[in-house]
Motif scaffolding. Structure first.
Motif, PDB file in Angstrom:
ATOM      1  N   HIS A  87     -96.680-116.154  -9.761  1.00 30.35           N
ATOM      2  CA  HIS A  87     -95.623-115.016  -9.246  1.00 30.35           C
ATOM      3  C   HIS A  87     -95.388-114.124 -10.416  1.00 30.35           C
ATOM      4  O   HIS A  87     -95.494-112.795 -10.050  1.00 30.35           O
ATOM      5  CB  HIS A  87     -94.210-115.918  -9.163  1.00 30.35           C
ATOM      6  N   ALA A  88     -95.319-114.528 -11.739  1.00 29.67           N
ATOM      7  CA  ALA A  88     -94.860-113.524 -12.646  1.00 29.67           C
ATOM      8  C   ALA A  88     -95.963-112.332 -13.006  1.00 29.67           C
ATOM      9  O   ALA A  88     -95.767-111.418 -13.098  1.00 29.67           O
ATOM     10  CB  ALA A  88     -94.364-114.313 -14.031  1.00 29.67           C
ATOM     11  N   GLU A  89     -97.081-112.931 -12.999  1.00 33.62           N
ATOM     12  CA  GLU A  89     -98.404-112.142 -13.152  1.00 33.62           C
ATOM     13  C   GLU A  89     -98.529-111.324 -12.056  1.00 33.62           C
ATOM     14  O   GLU A  89     -99.042-110.258 -12.183  1.00 33.62           O
ATOM     15  CB  GLU A  89     -99.722-113.054 -13.500  1.00 33.62           C
ATOM     16  N   ARG A  90     -98.457-111.732 -10.857  1.00 32.49           N
ATOM     17  CA  ARG A  90     -98.290-110.833  -9.565  1.00 32.49           C
ATOM     18  C   ARG A  90     -97.521-109.659  -9.878  1.00 32.49           C
ATOM     19  O   ARG A  90     -97.942-108.648  -9.469  1.00 32.49           O
ATOM     20  CB  ARG A  90     -98.309-111.578  -8.387  1.00 32.49           C
ATOM     21  N   ILE A  91     -96.498-110.098 -10.064  1.00 34.66           N
ATOM     22  CA  ILE A  91     -95.218-108.798 -10.433  1.00 34.66           C
ATOM     23  C   ILE A  91     -95.755-107.895 -11.260  1.00 34.66           C
ATOM     24  O   ILE A  91     -95.581-106.963 -11.314  1.00 34.66           O
ATOM     25  CB  ILE A  91     -93.939-109.663 -10.619  1.00 34.66           C
ATOM     26  N   VAL A  92     -96.237-108.307 -12.308  1.00 34.52           N
ATOM     27  CA  VAL A  92     -96.826-107.603 -13.744  1.00 34.52           C
ATOM     28  C   VAL A  92     -97.903-106.637 -13.036  1.00 34.52           C
ATOM     29  O   VAL A  92     -97.965-105.359 -13.164  1.00 34.52           O
ATOM     30  CB  VAL A  92     -97.107-108.414 -14.986  1.00 34.52           C
ATOM     31  N   LEU A  93     -98.874-107.145 -12.488  1.00 32.82           N
ATOM     32  CA  LEU A  93    -100.071-106.453 -11.839  1.00 32.82           C
ATOM     33  C   LEU A  93     -99.648-105.337 -10.966  1.00 32.82           C
ATOM     34  O   LEU A  93     -99.871-104.302 -11.098  1.00 32.82           O
ATOM     35  CB  LEU A  93    -100.860-107.336 -11.243  1.00 32.82           C
ATOM     36  N   GLU A  94     -98.791-105.737 -10.067  1.00 31.17           N
ATOM     37  CA  GLU A  94     -98.108-104.633  -9.319  1.00 31.17           C
ATOM     38  C   GLU A  94     -97.443-103.425  -9.692  1.00 31.17           C
ATOM     39  O   GLU A  94     -97.617-102.344  -9.539  1.00 31.17           O
ATOM     40  CB  GLU A  94     -97.208-105.193  -8.089  1.00 31.17           C
ATOM     41  N   ALA A  95     -96.490-103.747 -10.799  1.00 27.73           N
ATOM     42  CA  ALA A  95     -96.050-102.655 -11.460  1.00 27.73           C
ATOM     43  C   ALA A  95     -96.862-101.956 -12.417  1.00 27.73           C
ATOM     44  O   ALA A  95     -96.895-100.816 -12.529  1.00 27.73           O
ATOM     45  CB  ALA A  95     -94.835-103.528 -12.467  1.00 27.73           C
ATOM     46  N   PHE A  96     -98.105-102.501 -12.894  1.00 28.98           N
ATOM     47  CA  PHE A  96     -99.043-102.135 -13.587  1.00 28.98           C
ATOM     48  C   PHE A  96     -99.769-101.068 -12.601  1.00 28.98           C
ATOM     49  O   PHE A  96    -100.077 -99.737 -13.143  1.00 28.98           O
ATOM     50  CB  PHE A  96     -99.945-103.137 -14.326  1.00 28.98           C
ATOM     51  N   HIS A  97    -100.292-101.431 -11.693  1.00 25.40           N
ATOM     52  CA  HIS A  97    -100.899-100.451 -10.547  1.00 25.40           C
ATOM     53  C   HIS A  97     -99.921 -99.270 -10.336  1.00 25.40           C
ATOM     54  O   HIS A  97    -100.488 -98.278 -10.026  1.00 25.40           O
ATOM     55  CB  HIS A  97    -101.320-101.245  -9.518  1.00 25.40           C
TER      56      HIS A  97
END
Length: 769
Positions: free
Chosen positions: A676-686
């Motif tokens: 979940h944390a990595e998905r949040i990070v990736l979304e914010a990165f994009h």
């Protein structure tokens, strides 16, 4: 022993042996071959029929491991080779080509016009197990082939990248960054503990005098009414001394923040202004030795006395002492104490009470016992202590009563009827603290990466034979160590900034998802920080071990971030419970039946159908596509969520107690929270890549985002393979793309770390511009 060998050096070498000169030199260079390998080559030579018998005997004597050529003899051979008029472009293609070119240059006799003899010579070279062209260049003294690396792309100005990174609360961040270079905030390493603590206290007072302590408090109490700004200040302070950061956070965030968030106007008017100026140093006394993260079951009591309209605060056992309390050992005078509120023998659960612990002149008050926690692994500028209370009385007005009060008739009143919901409502005040630790973890990682990348770009070591030493950042192994962590740090930067914006937009509202994200990012960012600081220290070798180069302090002071504001393993489970349940108020009692039942049924009906074409595609355009990364991360989180629900549902259905059921699948829950944390990070990165002000900046950040996504998939490739999302050939292609992206991002790594904007004065002289 006197050698009986005939000299090979001119004029004693038989002309037919001249093409073997490069091979002889290579055999004796730097101990390339073992005795066993050398004997095997000699056996091959002994069977050779392309050379006259006498020439073979001479050659074998020159390869005798018991009587090797002297340094002078080898130097004479090398001199003869390098004196010949040879064209390195053709002669240095292999040892055989070099030997044949030497023979042609000297017009030497021998069997070398026969193709069979040349083939034998090439077979002999192949038995050496060396790179022929590299060995030939070495013997010839020629320069190495130029690097095949592509030149770095245009990256634009680092100042523009920094401006983009700090666009949210830019003025406030710039104000704090400028203060970080003031003498009051620059603390040299190695100070004695007592001196260090006082210097840290002076530094925090320096910040308070500039209005930065009360920033989050309402204007009528000396603040600016800017809680999100306080997080930005905390994040920027993390570039400097971390004891100053933590002392600042304890005083203004935890102590002052608890009064602001849990108290009412009476408390605000009495205490907030003095807390914000540091006139009233305070503590936040929640954690107990015996219960740690289990705040709900702590043992300290606050019993209401009807006759005296007072609360009696008491520590019932030694292990119920408040532990690791910042500001307690030396400076604190008033503490926000979390205790079980007992009214008329009814335990109403944990509440916060203000309890004086020292007089104005610093003397510990009667009924209070304080113990200095002493020397720690880090943060020794912070005076952590333990506190016990022996029937200490405080007025009932000292109860922080925003969510519960004791009325004039001595009856307990609360607008929140559920004790569990009331408890978690009070703990929601921790969201700013967790968000602050996440932000500080990212800042510390930025400092470490800036030092390591700059050092690796300038530190030259080794290189091709005959060529210059190369910057160690050019080595694939170091690129693979630093650049994925740099990409991860960039992703976390965008995720934490997005969290801050959301916090600012919902400061007065209940936002359960914000709380979950704050917990997830606090845990993930602090884990990343500890890992990154260590990798950066190693990248700097011995220089990283010097205290003046900051890694010792970074390692020691950030290690505790993984247990600040909740231990990471506990927070990951909290995040997972929130994902499993649609009712945040039920997170604490482990009753997941309704949510688990629904999720489990959905999982049984269908786990995402996989398109076999997608699972097998290996072309770079697909592997670097942000939509592929987003889909992979979404799939992983959804699949783990549903499978965790199935495991829980099966145990609950079989009659297992919910606590035991959750305990048995804790590993699964932690994996879910990390996904979940990595998905949040990736979304914010994009989202950050899309907002970049120039195409070049967007492309650069997009490459870093692709590296983050693929490197995390590589790290978790076991799960992706087991789940069928990747097939083996695609997993291999992902690994190859990670290596390629590491190389590409390393070309721009200095630009990326310069874009963090760490003040030069805070960086060691080793890497200062």
């Amino acid at each position: 022993m006197t050698s009986t060998r005939s000299p090979i050096a001119p004029p004693g070498m038989p002309p037919e042996l001249l093409p073997l000169l490069p091979i002889i030199l290579t055999i004796w260079s730097d101990g390339v071959l073992s005795d066993e390998e050398l004997n095997a080559i000699c056996e091959r030579l002994d069977d050779a029929r392309v050379l006259p018998e006498e020439s073979r005997r001479i050659l074998l004597r020159w390869l005798d491991p018991d009587d090797p050529p002297s340094p002078d003899e080898l130097a004479a051979m090398r001199g003869r080779l390098r004196a010949a008029p040879l064209d390195p472009r053709t002669a240095a293609r292999s040892l055989t080509d070099l030997g044949l070119a030497l023979r042609a240059a000297e017009d030497a006799a021998g069997p070398w016009d026969d193709q069979a003899a040349v083939d034998w010579l090439r077979e002999l070279e192949s038995t050496l197990g060396v790179l022929g062209s590299e060995a030939a260049r070495k013997q010839l003294g020629a320069s190495p082939a130029p690097s095949a690396h592509a030149p770095a792309r245009p990256t634009g100005e680092s100042a523009a990248l920094h401006a983009f990174h700090d666009e949210y609360r830019e003025d406030l961040r710039a104000e704090v960054a400028a203060l970080l270079t003031a003498p009051e905030l620059v603390l040299e390493p190695g100070l004695p503990s007592g001196v260090y603590r006082e210097r840290v206290m002076d530094a925090v007072a320096f910040l308070a005098r500039r209005g930065l302590g009360a920033l989050a408090y309402p204007e009528e109490y000396g603040g600016r009414g800017d809680p999100s700004g306080a997080v930005a200040v905390f994040e920027t302070l993390a570039y400097g001394d971390l004891s100053v950061l933590v002392k600042y956070g304890v005083q203004f965030g935890l102590f002052g923040g608890s009064i602001h968030q849990l108290g009412t106007e009476r408390h605000h008017g009495t205490y907030l202004a003095r807390a914000g100026t540091l006139e009233l140093p305070g503590c936040y006394a929640m954690t107990e030795t015996g219960h740690g993260s289990n705040v709900r079951d702590l043992e300290t009591t606050a019993t209401y006395d009807h006759a005296a309209r007072s609360l009696i605060v008491h520590t019932p056992t030694e292990r119920a002492g408040k532990d690791w309390i910042g500001n307690a050992a030396l400076h604190g005078r008033l503490a926000t104490v979390f205790a079980r509120l007992v009214v008329d023998d009814v335990d109403h659960g944990v509440h916060a009470i203000l309890v004086p612990i020292r007089s104005d002149d610093g003397e510990v008050l009667p009924g209070v016992r304080i113990e200095d926690r002493g020397l720690k692994a880090g943060l020794n500028g912070v005076d952590n202590g333990r506190i016990w209370f022996d029937g200490v009385r405080v007025p009932v007005e000292n109860l922080l009563d925003r969510f519960a009060r004791i009325d004039e008739d001595g009856r307990y009143r609360s607008p929140i009827t559920s004790s569990g919901r009331r408890f978690f409502t009070m703990l929601r005040t921790l969201v700013a603290g967790r968000m602050s630790i996440a932000a500080a973890s990212v800042s510390a990682s930025k400092v470490a990466l800036t030092i390591a990348v700059r050092y690796a770009a300038g530190r030259r070591q080794f290189g091709p034979e005959g060529g210059e030493e190369r910057p160690i950042l050019g080595y694939t192994a170091l690129q693979r160590s630093l650049t994925p962590r740099l990409a991860q740090c960039l992703g976390l930067h965008f995720a934490v900034r997005a969290l801050q914006r959301r916090f600012a937009a919902t400061e007065q509202e209940e936002d359960p998802e914000l709380e979950g994200r704050a917990a997830a990012l606090k845990a993930y960012a602090s884990d990343h920080c500890v890992d990154t600081v260590q990798a950066c220290r190693e990248a700097c070798g011995g220089q990283g071990y010097l205290a003046e180069n900051r890694f010792s302090a970074l390692k020691e002071d950030t290690d505790v971030f993984t247990t600040f504001e909740g231990a990471n393993l506990v927070l990951y489970q909290l995040v997972a419970k929130g994902l499993l349940s649609r009712y945040k108020e039920e997170m604490g009692d482990l009753t997941f039946w309704r949510a688990v039942k629904t999720l489990g049924e959905r999982a049984e009906i269908s786990l995402t159908e996989l398109n076999p074409v997608v699972t097998r595609r290996t072309d770079p355009s697909h592997l670097r596509d942000p939509s592929f990364h987003a889909a992979a991360f979404d799939y992983r989180e959804s699949r783990i969520l549903r499978s965790a629900a199935l495991r829980l549902r099966g145990r609950l259905r079989d009659g297992m107690e919910s606590f035991e059921a959750v305990n048995e699948v804790q590993d699964h829950l932690v994996s879910l929270a990390k996904a979940h944390a990595e998905r949040i990070v990736l979304e914010a990165f994009h989202e950050g890549c899309a907002r970049a002000p120039t195409p070049g900046m967007s492309e650069l950040l997009s490459d870093a985002a692709a590296l983050f996504a693929l490197s995390r998939m590589e790290a978790d490739r076991g799960w992706f393979l087991e789940s069928g999302y990747l097939e083996p050939q695609k997993s291999k292609a992902v690994r190859e793309q990670v290596t390629a992206l590491c190389r590409e991002v390393s070309e721009c790594a200095e630009h990326l770390v310069d874009g963090f904007g760490i003040p030069e004065a805070l960086l060691p002289e080793l890497v200062r511009r």
